[in-house]
Design a protein around this motif. Sequence first.
Motif: not given
Length: 263
Positions: A13-14, A18-23, A38-42, A115-116
């Motif tokens: 929930c960050t 930060t999502h990709t590295a944490q996922v 969003p899951l990721c930005l690219s 935020e992408g």
Amino acid sequence: MLDKERPDLVHICTPPFTHTAQVVECLEAGAWVWCEKPLCLSLAEFDAIAAAEGAAGPYSSVVFQHRFGSGAHHLRSLMAEGVLGRPLVALWRDHLVPRPPAYYEVPWRGTWASEGGGPTMGHGIHQMDMMLSILGEWEEIRAMAGRLDRDVETEDVSMAMVRFSSGAMASVVNSVLSPREQSYLRFDFAQATVELRHLYGYANADWSSTSQAWSPPQDVPSSHAAQLGELLDAFERGERPTGQRRRGPQDHGAGDAACTPRR
Ligand SMILES: NC(=O)c1ccc[n+]([C@@H]2O[C@H](COP(=O)([O-])OP(=O)(O)OC[C@H]3O[C@@H](n4cnc5c(N)ncnc54)[C@H](O)[C@@H]3O)[C@@H](O)[C@H]2O)c1
């Protein structure tokens, strides 16, 4: 915590950047992941996440609660039964109120890097995910984005025309410039129209249809709880969570900044 607690499932929930590295870190530690959008930005980040999944899990999935309410399930079942006829035309309009300046003072809001995207990635993404879960794969998109009123780096409105593999066509608006808030979705099938008006979540009463067959069963509002139940069932079976799709061939060639998580 990943080393010490060995969690089965992590809910991330960050902020988006930060999502990709944490996922990836969670998947590599053997945990399933349920990540806020969003899951990721690219697309490159999407590929890194897919590569960190195991062939039989752990799997990553995205919080897209709108596809899990009883109304969306009912619509997909009537389509599968052939009751509504072929999907032809769809509209979705995500008109949300202007956010106050304080909303964008949170450091991760309003920039491409953090935020992408603007409302397309942050708000409309939910309606778009539900539309994809109903109309299937897209083939062609023409779109425009603009920054008309807010002091942000990203767009504050976007519009698109979409052609689906089935031949159905859709028109899309994502805006945070609309003093009267509403998310509106309309599906015109050959035999019936189905409409949904809601704001940040729906119940059965928010849906209507010209079809006599429209009668959603028990009311399961779109919610984190509705999706989590299905995710935990998939976890127990050791299967990829329902509705979580892998990247499709039509995603190749899409602009990186326009990456929409498609699971
Ligand atoms: N599914 C939905 O309906 C829904 C609704 C709102 C927000 N969201 C998504 O949830 C996510 C968070 O949004 P929010 O509004 O709760 O944000 P927020 O800024 O209120 O909260 C983010 C939290 O993450 C923490 N954090 C920041 N960086 C971190 C790091 N590197 N490691 C650990 N913790 C960190 C912050 O301290 C804060 O507590 C976003 O991706 C947003 O798009 C989804």
